[in-house]
Scaffold this motif. Structure first.
Motif: not given
Ligand SMILES: [Zn+2]
Lengths: 277, 105
Positions: A79, A110-113, A115, A141, A145, A149, B77-86
């Motif tokens: 991050e 956490k699948n963040s931008r 990362e 969970e 996803k 990605l 989590d079934q969403t497909t777009v990266p989250i803004g921030k961890a």
């Protein structure tokens, strides 16, 4: 005889090396990972990489275990883009070390931008230096996803052959998408999260024994450095042939890892205790 | 047992499978039962993780195959777009099923 292709010996004791060697472990690979706390500077990583490329292989050799490693900054710390890029900058000077097999374990947490951005930069580094890749997929969970990605990011780069990438920590919901895209996959045997030995053997029965391995991912959390021999016992308990036990726990990891000329699972005579340094 | 893709699975009967695993899984069912009783005895609001566990338990008895895969997908989590921030490093084990949609199993 077995290979544990993913185990964080930095957080294990020398007694664990003894027990692994007695259980038949001949070679391991240790990916760089999160230390349980965020390192405060690139110097922390420099010293960690020295440990992985110098101290740890000497410690393992005392028990006849060949130690190999993978280098990166883990997604849990990526991050911080500035620090991540500093770490990416020091990795090349370690790539020629005799036990470095490639870049790993990289991926997402956490699948963040950010990362994803740092994952893409690791992929580019691996391509530039023709390194294999070991992928960490997210926990619980976030895994499904993140796995998609990550595979999309590797594909988008275009310069990495799927056969030189192992995507680790697959479970029942991610194993098929990973194999269908041509990657290797790893099942991590954990007491509570990821796969139990029983479920890992179920997955082999359902999805086949090609391009798949098992590892303990032993670290500072609730984990078991003897998980691979326990899974071997589970396969035998079900009546699987010894040839299949050997394929999953020795031949498959050897096949993937031998794409690097630095990998060896040849018997190693234990070295003398490292007392003079 | 599902069909083995490359004949690696030895022949096993349902009885042999129960012989090997029944006691172990009998204990796990009792653990879940005692856990739900423990939750009932506790105070406070209902927890979304326990709610997700109850939904998963219903999948165990729907008669369809690949229960493990379907439960993992249910909790994902079934969403497909990266989250803004961890904002955290860990994971809790399931999403809040009451605040998500489109989770076909
Ligand atoms: Zn790991």
């Amino acid at each position: 005889m077995y290979i544990d292709p993913h185990v964080h010996m930095v957080s294990r004791t020398t007694d664990d090396y003894v027990r692994m060697a007695r259980a038949g472990c001949v070679a391991i690979t240790e990916p760089a990972f999160w230390a349980g706390y965020d390192r405060s500077s690139v110097g922390g990583f420099f010293d960690y990489f020295r440990l992985l490329t110098d101290f740890e292989p000497r410690r393992a050799a005392q028990f006849g275990i060949r130690h190999h490693t993978w280098l990166c900054i883990n997604s849990k710390e990526s991050e911080d883009v500035g620090l991540s890029r500093e770490v990416l900058g020091i990795i090349p000077q370690f790539l020629d070390a005799p036990n470095v097999l490639g870049i790993g374990e990289i991926g997402l947490n956490k699948n963040s931008r950010n990362e994803l951005l740092i994952l893409e930069e690791h992929i580019a580094l691996a391509a530039k230096y023709q390194q294999m890749i070991l992928i960490h997929t997210p926990h619980l969970e976030d895994k499904l996803k993140g796995t998609i990605l990550i595979m999309d990011a590797i594909k988008a780069h275009g310069g990495i052959s799927a056969g030189r990438v192992l995507i680790d920590h697959v479970e029942e919901h991610t194993v098929k998408p990973v194999l269908d895209r041509g990657y290797w996959c790893g099942m991590t045997l954990y007491p509570d999260t990821k796969c139990t030995p029983q479920r890992a053997v179920d997955i082999i029965e359902m999805y086949g024994n090609e391009r798949i391995w098992m590892n303990s991912a032993g670290d500072w959390g609730h984990s078991d450095p003897l998980a691979v021999p326990k899974a071997q016992m589970e396969m035998r308990r079900r009546g699987h042939f010894e040839s299949l036990v050997h394929k999953i726990t020795f031949e498959n990891p050897r096949s993937f890892l031998s794409q690097s000329a630095k990998f060896s699972a040849q018997p190693l005579t234990p070295t003398a205790a490292d007392v003079t340094r | 047992m599902p069909e083995s893709p490359d004949n690696t699975a030895p022949i096993r009967t349902k009885k042999a499978t129960a012989d090997a695993y029944f006691i172990e899984h009998r204990a796990k069912v009792l653990d879940i039962a005692a856990f739900l009783d423990r939750v009932d005895r506790a105070g406070g609001e209902d927890d979304y993780r326990v709610a997700a566990l109850r939904v998963a338990i219903s999948l165990l008895l729907d008669g369809k195959p690949e229960r493990a895969r379907r439960i993992l997908e249910l909790w994902s989590d079934q969403t497909t777009v990266p989250i803004g921030k961890a904002h955290m490093k860990g994971a809790v084990g399931c999403v809040d099923l009451s605040s998500s949609t489109d989770r076909s199993t």
